[in-house]
Design an enzyme around this catalytic site. Structure first.
Site, PDB file in Angstrom:
ATOM      1  CE  LYS A  22      -2.393   2.846   3.393  1.00  0.00           C
ATOM      2  NZ  LYS A  22      -1.481   3.727   4.046  1.00  0.00           N
ATOM      3  CG  ASN A  23       2.434   2.959   3.456  1.00  0.00           C
ATOM      4  OD1 ASN A  23       1.304   3.083   3.551  1.00  0.00           O
ATOM      5  ND2 ASN A  23       2.972   2.602   4.826  1.00  0.00           N
ATOM      6  CB  CYS A 117      -4.165   6.371  10.218  1.00  0.00           C
ATOM      7  SG  CYS A 117      -4.867   5.065   9.472  1.00  0.00           S
ATOM      8  NE  ARG A 122      -0.218  10.584  10.122  1.00  0.00           N
ATOM      9  CZ  ARG A 122      -0.413   9.478   9.353  1.00  0.00           C
ATOM     10  NH1 ARG A 122      -1.465   9.014   9.460  1.00  0.00           N
ATOM     11  NH2 ARG A 122       0.462   8.967   8.721  1.00  0.00           N
ATOM     12  CG  ASP A 307       2.167   1.509   9.796  1.00  0.00           C
ATOM     13  OD1 ASP A 307       1.849   2.346  10.427  1.00  0.00           O
ATOM     14  OD2 ASP A 307       2.393   1.728   8.596  1.00  0.00           O
ATOM     15  NE  ARG A 399      -6.952   5.129   4.459  1.00  0.00           N
ATOM     16  CZ  ARG A 399      -6.328   5.359   5.428  1.00  0.00           C
ATOM     17  NH1 ARG A 399      -6.354   5.442   6.650  1.00  0.00           N
ATOM     18  NH2 ARG A 399      -4.772   5.488   4.970  1.00  0.00           N
TER      19      ARG A 399
HETATM   20  C1  UD1 Z   1       4.341   6.901   6.915  1.00  0.00           C
HETATM   21  C2  UD1 Z   1       3.266   5.773   6.561  1.00  0.00           C
HETATM   22  C3  UD1 Z   1       2.657   5.386   7.900  1.00  0.00           C
HETATM   23  C4  UD1 Z   1       3.600   4.890   9.068  1.00  0.00           C
HETATM   24  C5  UD1 Z   1       4.563   6.098   9.234  1.00  0.00           C
HETATM   25  C6  UD1 Z   1       5.723   5.766   9.811  1.00  0.00           C
HETATM   26  C7  UD1 Z   1       2.413   6.326   4.304  1.00  0.00           C
HETATM   27  C8  UD1 Z   1       1.246   6.742   3.593  1.00  0.00           C
HETATM   28  N1  UD1 Z   1       2.075   6.310   5.770  1.00  0.00           N
HETATM   29  O1  UD1 Z   1       3.632   7.675   7.352  1.00  0.00           O
HETATM   30  O2  UD1 Z   1       1.569   4.344   7.486  1.00  0.00           O
HETATM   31  O3  UD1 Z   1       2.946   4.829  10.359  1.00  0.00           O
HETATM   32  O4  UD1 Z   1       5.014   6.102   7.700  1.00  0.00           O
HETATM   33  O5  UD1 Z   1       6.244   4.315   9.512  1.00  0.00           O
HETATM   34  O6  UD1 Z   1       3.296   5.766   4.025  1.00  0.00           O
HETATM   35  N2  UD1 Z   1       7.025  14.209  11.190  1.00  0.00           N
HETATM   36  C9  UD1 Z   1       7.483  15.726  11.556  1.00  0.00           C
HETATM   37  N3  UD1 Z   1       7.377  16.609  10.465  1.00  0.00           N
HETATM   38  C10 UD1 Z   1       7.121  15.988   9.169  1.00  0.00           C
HETATM   39  C11 UD1 Z   1       6.730  14.868   8.929  1.00  0.00           C
HETATM   40  C12 UD1 Z   1       6.771  13.825  10.009  1.00  0.00           C
HETATM   41  O7  UD1 Z   1       7.623  16.019  12.708  1.00  0.00           O
HETATM   42  O8  UD1 Z   1       7.321  16.819   8.095  1.00  0.00           O
HETATM   43  C13 UD1 Z   1       7.146  13.140  12.285  1.00  0.00           C
HETATM   44  C14 UD1 Z   1       5.782  12.466  12.837  1.00  0.00           C
HETATM   45  O9  UD1 Z   1       5.051  13.388  13.497  1.00  0.00           O
HETATM   46  C15 UD1 Z   1       6.105  11.405  13.361  1.00  0.00           C
HETATM   47  C16 UD1 Z   1       7.505  10.870  12.381  1.00  0.00           C
HETATM   48  O10 UD1 Z   1       7.935  12.287  11.904  1.00  0.00           O
HETATM   49  O11 UD1 Z   1       6.271  11.421  14.584  1.00  0.00           O
HETATM   50  C17 UD1 Z   1       7.328   9.936  11.273  1.00  0.00           C
HETATM   51  O12 UD1 Z   1       6.254  10.294  10.192  1.00  0.00           O
HETATM   52  P1  UD1 Z   1       6.369  10.059   8.752  1.00  0.00           P
HETATM   53  O13 UD1 Z   1       7.597   8.930   8.568  1.00  0.00           O
HETATM   54  O14 UD1 Z   1       6.330  11.210   8.244  1.00  0.00           O
HETATM   55  O15 UD1 Z   1       5.102   9.190   8.723  1.00  0.00           O
HETATM   56  P2  UD1 Z   1       4.116   9.411   7.463  1.00  0.00           P
HETATM   57  O16 UD1 Z   1       4.860   9.332   6.113  1.00  0.00           O
HETATM   58  O17 UD1 Z   1       2.920  10.292   7.737  1.00  0.00           O
END
Ligand code: UD1
Length: 420
Positions: A22-23, A117, A122, A307, A399
């Site tokens: 999915k991701n 989610c 986020r 996850d 999803r």
């Molecule tokens: C992706 C995955 C999600 C998974 C997560 C962590 C997808 C669509 N989703 O989510 O299923 O749970 O990786 O493996 O691929 N952060 C910041 N600033 C930013 C971005 C992130 O502070 O600009 C922080 C977030 O609050 C969190 C951490 O970084 O604590 C990791 O987030 P991130 O790896 O970005 O998660 P997603 O890409 O949203």
């Protein structure tokens, strides 16, 4: 609204074939925008996040056609719009990959804020920082993100946090930029490597994906006219692995990449279950006794995936002894523990930690899925519980998991989807 009705307990036995990730799919589909031409994607999971990604591409002007159950043809040469509105982007998190892709291709993106989610705050500040480093002006207001640039120029970007989404978005925006971009402190998840492999297959020049530093030499254009097969889903494979342990079953998982599953495999062995692997694309998990207690701390890849945390929580809830989970990525990822407690579990969440005092068995109950992986965990809980479990809010599960009830049914689970 559909619900899932599960009757337990069942010891799961048999084979399961894992779908495409999915991701990876939800990043690669918007990445096709960078091609300005045609490509074919194989091993695409048939899930609602993919369907909505395709709908958005069509709204932007692309031609999207299913060639088979898991094969998509996408032609982005006719994309005319760079505006993806909130009604669709708010349905899933990965819609934010439209920003990097549209900015890269058209130097302009107006994209509704992403949904997905509810795992706590986020933020997307690291995405914005990367776009700005390449020369874009970014504005986040009135429910949308706007990124615009006269031209994109390669730069050095140091990520303050290790973020999957920001790493991929920075790659997408820099593939067609002028010059070289170096991104440091990046995430290393399998789907980051998959997005880089996809883009390189289409003519990009990306090196180092899967390490801490990614270097992108900008190219003038991507050639397209190629096929790419999406990597198998690490989290779906892990979900079935833990369902074998929780149900004291025997499951052979096919079409997975066993290397991606090492952090999960190590915990399964620590809990006293058995693992047999060919080191390639098949892994067998079986468990004849109550799993032993263990502890986990979630971490970016190659650490234990956040996850997989709720699914492991189900195993811990019936393990022999007291287990502890430390969640280091998402602040609101313990919502499922209240549902497991309704089923007789003894879990005490406190901030980023939850203590699981293992009970001998769970009992069926109506439960509510708060997010995608929590929903998968509740299915496993229903399979091992005595009596009937009704799972509500299953749109979260749809999803990200293809035909999940059918896959579990083939392993012996008594699970039905019921329309209300
Ligand atoms: C992706 C995955 C999600 C998974 C997560 C962590 C997808 C669509 N989703 O989510 O299923 O749970 O990786 O493996 O691929 N952060 C910041 N600033 C930013 C971005 C992130 O502070 O600009 C922080 C977030 O609050 C969190 C951490 O970084 O604590 C990791 O987030 P991130 O790896 O970005 O998660 P997603 O890409 O949203």
């Amino acid at each position: 609204m559909d619900k899932l009705v599960v009757k337990g307990p069942t010891r799961l036995k048999g084979n399961v074939i894992i779908s495409g990730a999915k991701n990876a799919a939800v990043a690669i589909i918007p990445a096709t925008i960078l091609i300005n031409g045609k490509c074919v994607l194989e091993n695409v999971p048939n899930i609602s996040d993919v369907k909505i990604s395709c709908d958005i591409l069509k709204d932007l002007g692309a031609k999207v056609e299913w060639l088979g159950e898991h094969e998509l043809s996408i032609d982005t040469s006719s994309i005319i719009s760079s505006n993806a509105p909130l009604d669709k982007t708010s349905k899933f998190r990965a819609s934010y990959y439209l920003i990097g892709s549209l900015l890269g291709r058209k130097l302009s993106a107006t994209v509704g804020l992403p949904g997905g989610c509810n795992l706590g705050a986020r933020p997307i500040d690291q995405h914005a920082k990367a776009f700005e480093a390449l020369g874009a002006k970014v504005d986040i207001s009135q429910g949308k993100i706007t990124a615009k640039a006269k031209k994109l120029i390669g730069n050095s970007i140091y990520m303050d946090v290790v973020s999957v989404g920001a790493t991929i978005n920075a790659m997408l925006a820099s593939v067609l930029a002028e010059g070289t971009t170096v991104i440091e402190n990046v995430a290393k998840e399998p789907h980051i490597v998959d997005v880089a492999n996809f883009l390189n297959t289409m003519g990009a020049d990306i090196r180092g994906a899967g390490t801490d530093v990614i270097k992108i030499n900008g190219v003038k254009q991507l050639h397209g006219n190629a096929s790419y097969s999406i990597v198998p889903d690490q989290i779906e494979a892990g979900t079935f692995m833990l369902s074998a342990v929780a149900s004291r079953g025997d499951i052979t998982i096919k079409n997975c990449i066993t290397k991606h599953l090492e952090s999960i495999t190590a915990k399964i062995i620590e809990m006293g279950a058995n693992v047999e692997t060919d080191g390639g694309d098949t892994i067998r998990i079986w468990c004849n006794k109550r799993p032993l207690k263990a502890n986990i701390k979630t971490a970016p890849y190659p650490g234990f995936p956040t996850d997989m945390q709720p699914q492991m929580g189900v195993v811990f809830s019936i393990a022999d002894g007291t287990s502890i989970i430390n969640e280091s990525i998402w602040e609101s990822r313990f919502q499922y523990t209240a549902e497991l407690n309704k089923m007789g579990a003894k879990i005490t969440p406190q901030g980023k930690t939850a203590v699981f005092e293992g009970v001998k068995s769970l009992s069926g109950s109506p439960v509510y899925s708060s997010d995608l992986r929590a929903g998968a965990a509740l299915i496993i809980a229903g399979i091992i519980a005595n009596g009937e479990t009704e799972i509500y809010n299953i749109h979260h599960i749809d999803r990200g998991y293809e035909n999940i009830e059918e896959k579990f049914r083939k392993l012996g689970a008594k699970i039905q989807r019921v329309s209300e």
